[in-house]
Scaffold this active site. Structure first.
Site, PDB file in Angstrom:
ATOM      1  N   CYS A 156       0.835  -1.325  -0.047  1.00  0.00           N
ATOM      2  CA  CYS A 156       0.153   0.118   0.003  1.00  0.00           C
ATOM      3  C   CYS A 156       0.898   1.183   0.077  1.00  0.00           C
ATOM      4  O   CYS A 156       0.683   2.222  -0.641  1.00  0.00           O
ATOM      5  CB  CYS A 156      -1.212  -0.051   1.137  1.00  0.00           C
TER       6      CYS A 156
HETATM    7  N1  LIG Z   1      -4.290  -3.765   5.266  1.00  0.00           N
HETATM    8  C1  LIG Z   1      -3.483  -3.251   4.248  1.00  0.00           C
HETATM    9  O1  LIG Z   1      -3.833  -2.051   4.140  1.00  0.00           O
HETATM   10  C2  LIG Z   1      -2.801  -3.774   3.214  1.00  0.00           C
HETATM   11  C3  LIG Z   1      -2.515  -3.295   2.091  1.00  0.00           C
HETATM   12  C4  LIG Z   1      -1.830  -3.707   0.983  1.00  0.00           C
HETATM   13  C5  LIG Z   1      -1.392  -5.165   0.820  1.00  0.00           C
HETATM   14  N2  LIG Z   1      -1.790  -5.682   2.299  1.00  0.00           N
HETATM   15  C6  LIG Z   1      -1.356  -7.288   2.473  1.00  0.00           C
HETATM   16  O2  LIG Z   1      -2.433  -7.825   1.995  1.00  0.00           O
HETATM   17  C7  LIG Z   1      -2.537  -9.196   2.852  1.00  0.00           C
HETATM   18  C8  LIG Z   1      -3.663  -9.389   3.582  1.00  0.00           C
HETATM   19  O3  LIG Z   1      -3.708  -8.106   4.504  1.00  0.00           O
HETATM   20  P1  LIG Z   1      -4.836  -7.967   5.738  1.00  0.00           P
HETATM   21  O4  LIG Z   1      -4.320  -6.530   6.100  1.00  0.00           O
HETATM   22  O5  LIG Z   1      -5.970  -8.089   4.972  1.00  0.00           O
HETATM   23  O6  LIG Z   1      -4.743  -8.947   6.572  1.00  0.00           O
HETATM   24  P2  LIG Z   1      -5.612  -9.431   7.746  1.00  0.00           P
HETATM   25  O7  LIG Z   1      -6.780  -8.622   8.019  1.00  0.00           O
HETATM   26  O8  LIG Z   1      -4.782  -9.961   8.912  1.00  0.00           O
HETATM   27  O9  LIG Z   1      -6.353 -10.824   7.163  1.00  0.00           O
HETATM   28  C9  LIG Z   1      -5.542 -12.018   6.620  1.00  0.00           C
HETATM   29  C10 LIG Z   1      -6.500 -13.115   6.340  1.00  0.00           C
HETATM   30  O10 LIG Z   1      -5.605 -14.338   5.882  1.00  0.00           O
HETATM   31  C11 LIG Z   1      -5.890 -15.256   6.476  1.00  0.00           C
HETATM   32  N3  LIG Z   1      -4.904 -16.336   6.958  1.00  0.00           N
HETATM   33  C12 LIG Z   1      -3.896 -15.987   7.711  1.00  0.00           C
HETATM   34  N4  LIG Z   1      -2.893 -17.318   7.703  1.00  0.00           N
HETATM   35  C13 LIG Z   1      -3.595 -17.879   6.744  1.00  0.00           C
HETATM   36  C14 LIG Z   1      -2.894 -19.039   6.176  1.00  0.00           C
HETATM   37  N5  LIG Z   1      -1.938 -19.879   6.553  1.00  0.00           N
HETATM   38  N6  LIG Z   1      -3.647 -19.727   4.990  1.00  0.00           N
HETATM   39  C15 LIG Z   1      -4.733 -19.117   4.989  1.00  0.00           C
HETATM   40  N7  LIG Z   1      -5.366 -17.977   5.297  1.00  0.00           N
HETATM   41  C16 LIG Z   1      -4.695 -17.343   6.096  1.00  0.00           C
HETATM   42  C17 LIG Z   1      -6.742 -14.843   7.848  1.00  0.00           C
HETATM   43  O11 LIG Z   1      -7.645 -15.981   8.058  1.00  0.00           O
HETATM   44  P3  LIG Z   1      -7.810 -16.323   9.702  1.00  0.00           P
HETATM   45  O12 LIG Z   1      -7.862 -15.221  10.629  1.00  0.00           O
HETATM   46  O13 LIG Z   1      -8.766 -17.316   9.797  1.00  0.00           O
HETATM   47  O14 LIG Z   1      -6.467 -16.779  10.034  1.00  0.00           O
HETATM   48  C18 LIG Z   1      -7.487 -13.628   7.361  1.00  0.00           C
HETATM   49  O15 LIG Z   1      -8.713 -13.935   6.430  1.00  0.00           O
HETATM   50  C19 LIG Z   1      -1.064  -9.259   3.658  1.00  0.00           C
HETATM   51  O16 LIG Z   1      -0.028  -9.869   2.840  1.00  0.00           O
HETATM   52  C20 LIG Z   1      -0.719  -7.335   3.607  1.00  0.00           C
HETATM   53  O17 LIG Z   1       0.467  -7.393   3.819  1.00  0.00           O
HETATM   54  C21 LIG Z   1      -2.430  -5.212   3.413  1.00  0.00           C
END
Ligand SMILES: NC(=O)c1ccc[n+]([C@@H]2O[C@H](COP(=O)([O-])OP(=O)(O)OC[C@H]3O[C@@H](n4cnc5c(N)ncnc54)[C@H](OP(=O)(O)O)[C@@H]3O)[C@@H](O)[C@H]2O)c1
Length: 352
Positions: A156
């Protein structure tokens, strides 16, 4: 109508995908997965989706999830998950888009450096796939995305910095040395998982800089800017967390190249983004805030040449969860499947 499976559907990025795809005229959500709450409807975990997405949550590696037919799998999960799923899906003839750093780099060495910055295992689990991965920033890689079956969605902070600096660096409007990225992110940038430093009393009235010795997103920023400049670009990057939910404000500074004034800067930026529907360029007289891009896929870049001090300034505004994450992903899916880039995304910010 292409079917989409979402791994990580219960996180902020996965929910962003669900919300956008529910309104998208072409894509359909075929199945959703996460590690917790398996068997429950997604709407039981997030009741605001009741009646809109009641699909049951699968375990990502469960046979019933793998058996659901789909045209593309989106992995909105922490680093290290996409790389163990991508090969299987690509072999089954599906496209694959990952939100983490797993496919943002085309070489094992660059990935290893990225992983080391996060204290993770530097060994990529599917190195043979790296050369075919396309970096998912449509404004710079539109044509490659149209041919891609494997996409690494950008970080991001990286989206805001690259879009804010690309015209200046590409056209030589700013000196190559001494570029500074001073970037503030809302708290949702850290995802849904609570932690002591993201506990409300610690956060609501406090701001901090972090990872000053080398944030992982710097690598994407420098790689893309170096490609545009045709010469090595290094940036000094200061990530900060501020007490808002969503939004990134990146203040980007450098030395103006000789002879560059506000008029030239503005016209170069407007020309560079003329064919990019989600990037708007403003002059310093137009007030902009992250609230003006909230829940939209827009990036608004304000450019200001401070001729008195010879300083270049570009201020880049995005919603970290939309243009910085799920919005860019849908933009990329549109390109990967030959739809207009704006399909399902063409709406203004939500105000206030
Ligand atoms: N937040 C931002 O602003 C942003 C922006 C750009 C990119 N990103 C990237 O996008 C990705 C997701 O970020 P997020 O902020 O959406 O994270 P998040 O809110 O923590 O969500 C992570 C998701 O992944 C699942 N998960 C975790 N471990 C897993 C595994 N081993 N196998 C399958 N599912 C799994 C979790 O499910 P459970 O809870 O059931 O484990 C949850 O649904 C990350 O790589 C992050 O760096 C984030």
């Amino acid at each position: 109508m292409p079917d989409v499976k979402i791994i990580g559907a219960t996180g902020y990025g996965g929910l962003g995908m669900v919300e956008l795809l529910l309104r998208h005229p072409e894509f359909r959500i075929a199945a959703v997965a996460a590690t917790q709450d398996v068997g429950k409807p997604l709407s039981a975990v997030w009741p605001y989706l009741e009646g809109y997405c009641d699909l049951p949550l699968h375990a990502p590696d469960a046979p019933d999830f793998l058996a659901v037919p789909a045209d593309v799998v989106v992995c909105s999960t922490p680093d290290g998950v996409g790389m163990v799923n991508a090969g299987r899906e690509l072999s089954a003839g599906r496209k694959f888009l990952d939100f983490s750093g797993d496919f943002r780099f085309n070489s094992e060495d660059l990935y290893a450096e990225y992983a080391r910055r996060l204290g993770k295992d530097p060994q990529h689990k599917a190195p043979e796939l790296l050369p075919r991965a396309v970096y998912g920033l449509a404004e710079l890689h539109r044509d490659e995305l149209g041919r891609a079956d494997l996409v690494g969605n950008p970080g991001c902070f990286a989206v805001s910095c690259i879009l804010g600096l690309a015209p200046a660096v590409g056209d030589g409007l700013v000196e190559r040395a001494g570029i500074v990225c001073d970037c503030k992110s809302g708290i949702s940038g850290a995802g849904k998982k609570p932690s002591p430093s993201h506990h409300y009393p610690e956060r609501y009235d406090s701001m901090n800089a972090y990872r000053l010795s080398g944030h992982q997103h710097v690598m994407e920023v420098e790689r893309e800017l170096t490609n545009l400049a045709g010469a090595e670009i290094a940036v000094a990057f200061t990530p900060q967390v501020v007490p808002v939910c969503r939004g990134i404000l990146s203040c980007l500074y450098g030395r103006l190249a000789p002879g560059i004034d506000q008029k030239r800067l503005l016209s170069a930026y407007r020309e560079f983004y003329a064919a990019s529907p989600f990037v708007a360029v403003k002059d310093a007289a137009s007030p902009v805030a992250t609230g003006d891009v909230r829940e939209s896929n827009r990036c608004v870049v304000t450019v200001a040449a401070d001729e008195r001090t010879g300083t270049f300034r570009a201020i880049s505004h995005i919603d970290n969860l939309l243009k910085g994450q799920a919005g860019s992903a849908v933009q990329n899916l549109n390109l990967m499947f030959g739809y207009p880039e704006t399909l399902g995304l063409d709406r203004p910010a939500a105000h206030p």
